[in-house]
Design an enzyme around this catalytic site. Structure first.
Site, PDB file in Angstrom:
ATOM      1  N   GLU A 192     -26.516  -3.807  27.566  1.00 55.11           N
ATOM      2  CA  GLU A 192     -26.342  -3.214  26.235  1.00 55.11           C
ATOM      3  C   GLU A 192     -27.197  -3.940  25.182  1.00 55.11           C
ATOM      4  O   GLU A 192     -27.477  -3.389  24.119  1.00 55.11           O
ATOM      5  CB  GLU A 192     -24.855  -3.233  25.857  1.00 55.11           C
ATOM      6  CG  GLU A 192     -24.528  -2.354  24.663  1.00 55.11           C
ATOM      7  CD  GLU A 192     -23.039  -2.222  24.385  1.00 55.11           C
ATOM      8  OE1 GLU A 192     -22.224  -2.452  25.309  1.00 55.11           O
ATOM      9  OE2 GLU A 192     -22.686  -1.885  23.242  1.00 55.11           O
ATOM     10  N   ARG A 239     -20.663  12.981  23.248  1.00 55.78           N
ATOM     11  CA  ARG A 239     -19.849  12.170  22.351  1.00 55.78           C
ATOM     12  C   ARG A 239     -20.168  12.332  20.881  1.00 55.78           C
ATOM     13  O   ARG A 239     -19.265  12.381  20.048  1.00 55.78           O
ATOM     14  CB  ARG A 239     -20.050  10.704  22.712  1.00 55.78           C
ATOM     15  CG  ARG A 239     -19.439  10.386  24.019  1.00 55.78           C
ATOM     16  CD  ARG A 239     -19.631   8.942  24.379  1.00 55.78           C
ATOM     17  NE  ARG A 239     -18.907   8.716  25.625  1.00 55.78           N
ATOM     18  CZ  ARG A 239     -18.952   7.593  26.315  1.00 55.78           C
ATOM     19  NH1 ARG A 239     -19.686   6.591  25.888  1.00 55.78           N
ATOM     20  NH2 ARG A 239     -18.260   7.465  27.415  1.00 55.78           N
ATOM     21  N   LEU A 253     -22.606   1.351  32.387  1.00 51.52           N
ATOM     22  CA  LEU A 253     -22.359   0.531  33.576  1.00 51.52           C
ATOM     23  C   LEU A 253     -23.552   0.675  34.512  1.00 51.52           C
ATOM     24  O   LEU A 253     -24.042  -0.295  35.083  1.00 51.52           O
ATOM     25  CB  LEU A 253     -21.065   0.972  34.257  1.00 51.52           C
ATOM     26  CG  LEU A 253     -19.806   0.915  33.381  1.00 51.52           C
ATOM     27  CD1 LEU A 253     -18.578   1.340  34.175  1.00 51.52           C
ATOM     28  CD2 LEU A 253     -19.594  -0.477  32.818  1.00 51.52           C
ATOM     29  N   HIS A 263     -18.119   2.093  19.339  1.00 46.89           N
ATOM     30  CA  HIS A 263     -17.877   1.848  20.743  1.00 46.89           C
ATOM     31  C   HIS A 263     -19.044   1.194  21.463  1.00 46.89           C
ATOM     32  O   HIS A 263     -18.876   0.315  22.297  1.00 46.89           O
ATOM     33  CB  HIS A 263     -17.574   3.204  21.385  1.00 46.89           C
ATOM     34  CG  HIS A 263     -17.428   3.170  22.851  1.00 46.89           C
ATOM     35  ND1 HIS A 263     -16.464   2.421  23.461  1.00 46.89           N
ATOM     36  CD2 HIS A 263     -18.116   3.775  23.852  1.00 46.89           C
ATOM     37  CE1 HIS A 263     -16.564   2.587  24.782  1.00 46.89           C
ATOM     38  NE2 HIS A 263     -17.563   3.379  25.038  1.00 46.89           N
ATOM     39  N   GLY A 316     -25.563  -9.484  33.085  1.00 47.06           N
ATOM     40  CA  GLY A 316     -25.835 -10.907  33.293  1.00 47.06           C
ATOM     41  C   GLY A 316     -25.392 -11.400  34.659  1.00 47.06           C
ATOM     42  O   GLY A 316     -26.127 -12.110  35.346  1.00 47.06           O
ATOM     43  N   GLY A 343     -21.658 -10.458  31.877  1.00 53.89           N
ATOM     44  CA  GLY A 343     -21.121  -9.109  32.051  1.00 53.89           C
ATOM     45  C   GLY A 343     -21.825  -8.454  33.228  1.00 53.89           C
ATOM     46  O   GLY A 343     -22.469  -9.123  34.041  1.00 53.89           O
ATOM     47  N   LEU A 344     -21.735  -7.137  33.309  1.00 51.55           N
ATOM     48  CA  LEU A 344     -22.376  -6.457  34.439  1.00 51.55           C
ATOM     49  C   LEU A 344     -23.847  -6.824  34.526  1.00 51.55           C
ATOM     50  O   LEU A 344     -24.363  -7.129  35.594  1.00 51.55           O
ATOM     51  CB  LEU A 344     -22.237  -4.949  34.274  1.00 51.55           C
ATOM     52  CG  LEU A 344     -20.853  -4.408  34.578  1.00 51.55           C
ATOM     53  CD1 LEU A 344     -20.827  -2.906  34.373  1.00 51.55           C
ATOM     54  CD2 LEU A 344     -20.443  -4.759  35.991  1.00 51.55           C
TER      55      LEU A 344
END
Ligand SMILES: Cc1cc2nc3c(=O)[nH]c(=O)nc-3n(C[C@H](O)[C@H](O)[C@H](O)COP(=O)(O)OP(=O)(O)OC[C@H]3O[C@@H](n4cnc5c(N)ncnc54)[C@H](O)[C@@H]3O)c2cc1C
Ligand code: SF4
Ligand code: FES
Lengths: 639, 247
Positions: free
Chosen positions: A427, A332, A443, A403, A47, A44-45
């Site tokens: 994450e 949130r 991100l 989420h 890794g 992902g971003l």
């Protein structure tokens, strides 16, 4: 086991820590870098950016992901944007303000030094991605555009239409592809890490199942980097991709890595409500919609009139009413909790009363349809495809959904876990978001970790670690490999009558009810007991089907659900022990008269890091006290 | 809803495959296509039969993992929609559906509806990037990009790498996929230095992978869930011949 939590936060003033640390940490001699083999799990971003950057530095890198291509990691789904303290809007933004917003937004449960570093490197991320060709949105003059996101009062979010995660990930994927093409990275797609191998206290490799042929193999290395994402799928229904799991970090936890704040899970306020029992996942509607959409429910209970027939004075724009200075952009956790509250009062809309309106009527009147279409066109289309309703004509219906997970493996300032040579980034670690993450910050964190932090800090370990030569024939590898093979066999041999999916749903419903948006001591105690019983039932009554030596998706899912069953208990124990409310963690017993979270800083201003002692056994709690030297502890207010 | 399904079942790459018929009831029109297949798999497992293998992950139309040919059309009948975003309300009650994997020499079947799209990754590895290292790049706003170019680059960059364009093409050409990346990077100032070698290297890898030639059928664009325009193919051809001429 004796565990010492050493956060390794550098000395000196906050703003100088990272620069100083970077210039003081040990470096690996360029010719030695190639001799170090680093295993990066995840593409992902976090890794992909780490694997590419490490390979550019000259390390020998292997990278693993379970999808058929590294480009499909779950980061691809992020919609809204990425924060950076560029102050392009001249609206008073700064590194300090981004840092401050993040610490406050996290309800004072994150580490100041890490957060400051994150804010500090944020601007360079935008430079990096732009140079890679990420097509960020631009103004007519050719400069980069910004939008605002929940929980802040400046406009610092960069975006690429509603596909920011996709474009950032493709940038990182392309950088990674370049290194794969140059043979500096070996890529293993359709490969799942099922165990970590620790020898003499050092992470020395992983056990991987090849998902196409089923072969279980050992990979040795000098360091292991886990970039395996979050565990929201413990709730079954979440906005995460179907494959997201806790397996890699849970296996590492079982091998000695402490797990921090597992109960800090974010429930996102703007998702499409569930429509039926068949539902396999929930779809997020980007928070950026809250820039122009207004959230409301009818003032009257059980008002079933169509939204367009409810007059203005019979609508309750509850976020604007409760949080006048932030309005629809309240953070949130507050936005989610208030939505649940109005629905619990019987004022929810849509089927089952589990929804609130997100209305664009006023924005369309003010800005015109083309502007709204340009900003949110693809999101509106997605909404219509799923619900068969057009948000230009009727307000969207939204409801909160799991989420993001702020909890994860405990890491020090260098992003190393409590196991030497084992790192966790993105994450998968716990470090930067405290008890609540602000929008567009995941991100940023994934890329900060992967591009700028880990490639610097990993050298500090490799330069001084005494690494004995080990090969896959080492007894520890053989044993771990045999254990993985045995678990696969055990799953296939179970010949019950319930599918893996059915068990996963049941666990998910329990976690949502008892360890979701609001939690209570009694509920959590009951949940812990129920999870134990369900877990036993799983091993007795599951039916997986198929064989081990082939592509077997039911088997993949079974392994992940087995780990969720062990992990879920830890999550509840963490939630039970934390007798306060903070950020996303809302304990019904601890609230202010206005229904806001009531922190207990005297008792709980710490990171809870749990040590594994055995399945079904009580884990041991270790704590890292949090010192707030720059941002003073205060009750969060968004009024 | 009731459905009659004919699903391609193939146990492995070298093994023969065939359509197997399944009758399915209790399908809700609100289900996505993949949720309908979940129901089928649930029933198959209940009968101790092997579930149908299919790739999927995000189920939001963005990861590009899912994809199957439904009644002869990649990703099914709905315009600009991936299989995971296709909902059963698109089909009439009692529909008969033929479901098969992408068919292309360069995408060998692994099992049932799962194919190997590694060829796409190798095309990107051959040149689908801008060669910058981490760090050492200019401040983002020092290079201005006209909004028009940035928007057009984004149109091209929206490709999700699903492979439907290949499955739709009578020649199993990968031109739309390659053109999308060539255009995305070629439209931006950052992509100029490597513009020539990039297109040549990517096209040569595409040929080496065994994809067919483009003969302008346009089926790819019709099947593409992200509506990538075939205008980008024309751009690719111009770039390619220019680079070749320069070489
Ligand atoms: C719908 C949605 C929208 C979002 N929007 C935003 C946004 O607008 N802004 C923002 O900042 N954040 C957003 N987020 C959050 C953000 O996208 C994620 O937190 C972030 O992308 C995670 O990146 P990562 O690299 O840590 O992990 P991921 O991208 O999840 O990657 C995990 C990787 O690990 C691999 N992996 C996992 N387990 C294993 C295993 N056992 N073996 C081998 N490989 C494994 C996977 O294959 C994958 O490659 C959003 C999240 C969702 C769900
Ligand atoms: S061009 Fe379209 S059809 Fe082809 S891979 Fe990209 S998104 Fe899929
Ligand atoms: S499952 Fe990701 S695009 Fe369909």
């Amino acid at each position: 086991m004796t565990v010492e939590l050493r956060s390794r936060i550098p000395e000196g003033p906050l703003a100088a820590k990272w620069e100083r640390h970077r210039s003081e940490i040990r470096l690996v001699n360029p010719t030695n870098k190639l001799k170090h083999h680093i295993l990066v799990v995840g593409s992902g971003l976090a890794g992909a950016s780490a694997a590419a950057s490490l390979a550019e530095l000259g390390y020998d890198v292997s990278c693993f992901c379970f999808q058929d291509s590294p480009r499909r990691a779950h980061s691809i789904a992020a919609q809204g944007g990425i924060n950076a303290a560029k102050n392009y809007q001249n609206d008073g933004d700064s590194v300090f303000r981004l840092f401050y917003d993040t610490v406050k937004g996290g309800d004072f449960r994150s580490r100041e030094a890490n957060v400051y570093r994150l804010a500090e490197v944020s601007a360079r991320i935008i430079d990096q991605c732009t140079a890679q060709g990420v097509p960020f949105a631009r103004e007519y003059g050719g400069v980069l555009a910004n939008r605002s996101f929940g929980g802040v009062q400046v406009s610092r979010t960069f975006y690429a239409r509603g596909q920011t995660g996709q474009q950032l990930l493709l940038g990182a994927y392309q950088a990674l592809s370049r290194q794969i093409g140059a043979r500096n990275v070996r890529m293993y797609p359709r490969s799942e890490m099922l165990d970590l191998v620790v020898i003499d206290g050092q992470a020395r490799g992983i056990i991987v199942r090849d998902l196409v042929h089923g072969a279980v193999s050992a990979h040795t290395g000098d360091a292991v980097v886990l970039a395996t994402g979050g565990y929201s799928n413990v709730y079954y229904l979440s906005t995460n991709a179907k494959g997201c799991n806790v397996t890699a970090i849970w296996r590492a936890h079982r091998r000695g890595a402490l797990f921090a704040n597992p109960c800090f899970t974010q429930i996102h306020p703007t998702c499409i409500p569930q429509t039926g029992e068949h539902q396999s996942k929930l779809t997020l509607m980007s928070e950026s919609l809250r820039n122009d959409g207004r959230i409301w429910v009818p003032k009257k209970k059980g008002d079933t009139r169509p939204p367009n027939q409810i007059p203005e004075d019979e609508r309750d724009y509850y976020l604007e009413r409760l949080y006048p200075s932030y309005g629809n952009l309240a953070p949130r956790d507050l936005a989610s909790r208030r939505a649940k509250q109005v629905c619990d009062e019987g004022r929810g809309v849509g089927p089952g009363g589990q929804g609130v309106y997100l209305d664009f009527r006023d924005a369309i009147a003010r800005l015109g349809r083309p502007v709204i279409a340009e900003r949110y066109g693809n999101l509106f289309e997605m909404y219509e495809r799923i619900t068969a309703e057009n948000p230009f004509d009727v307000p969207m219906r939204i409801y909160p959904a799991p989420h993001y997970t702020m909890g994860g493996l405990w890491v020090d300032y260098n992003l190393m876990t409590t196991v030497d040579g084992l790192y966790a980034i993105g994450e998968a670690n716990f470090s930067d978001h405290g008890a609540n993450r602000l929008g567009a910050s995941a991100l940023m964190q994934g890329l900060a970790d992967g591009y700028f932090v880990l490639p610097n800090t990993i050298g500090d370990y490799l330069a001084q670690a005494k690494l004995a030569k080990v090969g896959p024939e080492h007894a520890a590898f053989r044993q771990a490999q045999a254990e993985v093979a045995a678990q696969v066999r055990r799953l296939l041999d179970a010949s019950g009558r319930k599918t893996v999916d059915a068990f996963h749903r049941e666990l998910g419903r329990l976690m949502w009810d008892k360890c979701g948006m609001s939690r209570s001591g009694a509920g959590l105690t009951a949940a812990i007991e129920r999870i134990g019983a369900l877990r036993e039932d799983f091993w007795r009554n599951v039916y997986v089907g198929g064989k081990g030596a082939e592509l077997n998706q039911s088997l993949e899912h079974a392994g992940r659900v087995a780990d969720f069953f062990e992990f879920a208990e830890l999550m509840c124990r963490d939630a039970l022990h934390r007798e306060e409310s903070c950020g996303c963690h809302f304990r019904e017993e601890y609230q202010t008269p206005e229904g806001e979270a009531k922190r207990d800083d005297a008792r709980f201003a710490y990171v809870a890091a749990w040590e594994f002692t055995g399945v079904g056994k009580a884990p041991v709690l270790h704590t890292e006290p949090l010192a707030f030297e720059t941002v003073h502890l205060s009750q969060r207010s968004y009024k | 809803m009731r459905l009659t399904l004919h699903v391609w079942r193939q146990a492995g790459p070298a093994l023969p495959g065939r359509f197997v018929r399944y009758d399915l009831s209790d399908v809700s029109p609100d289900m996505s296509f993949l949720e309908m297949l979940d129901v089928l798999n649930h029933q198959l497992l209940g009968r101790r039969e092997e579930p149908v293998a299919f790739d999927h992950d995000c189920r939001e139309g963005i990861c590009g993992a899912c994809g199957m040919v439904i009644n002869g059309r990649p990703h099914g009948p709905q315009r600009a929609t991936t299989t995971c975003q296709l909902h059963m309300r698109t089909f009439p009650d009692g529909a008969e559906l033929w479901i098969e994997p992408w068919r292309a020499r360069a995408f060998p079947v692994i099992k049932d509806l799962v194919v190997d799209r590694g060829a796409f990754d190798r095309i990107i590895q051959a040149g689908g990037f801008i060669s910058v290292r981490t760090g050492g790049v200019p401040e983002a706003n020092t290079v201005l990009v006209p909004k028009r170019d940035a928007d057009l680059a984004m149109d091209a960059a929206a490709c999700i790498g699903c492979g439907a364009c290949v499955a739709a093409c009578p020649n199993a050409s990968a031109m739309l996929f390659v053109a999308a990346k060539v255009a995305h990077l070629g439209l931006l100032p950052q992509g100029q230095p490597e513009r020539g070698p990039r297109v040549v290297n990517m096209v040569s890898q595409m040929d080496a992978e065994g994809f067919g030639a483009c003969t302008n059928h346009g089926e790819c664009m019709a099947a593409c869930p992200k509506e990538i325009s075939i205008d980008f193919i024309a751009q690719l051809n111009r770039d390619y011949w220019k680079a070749k001429g320069a070489a």
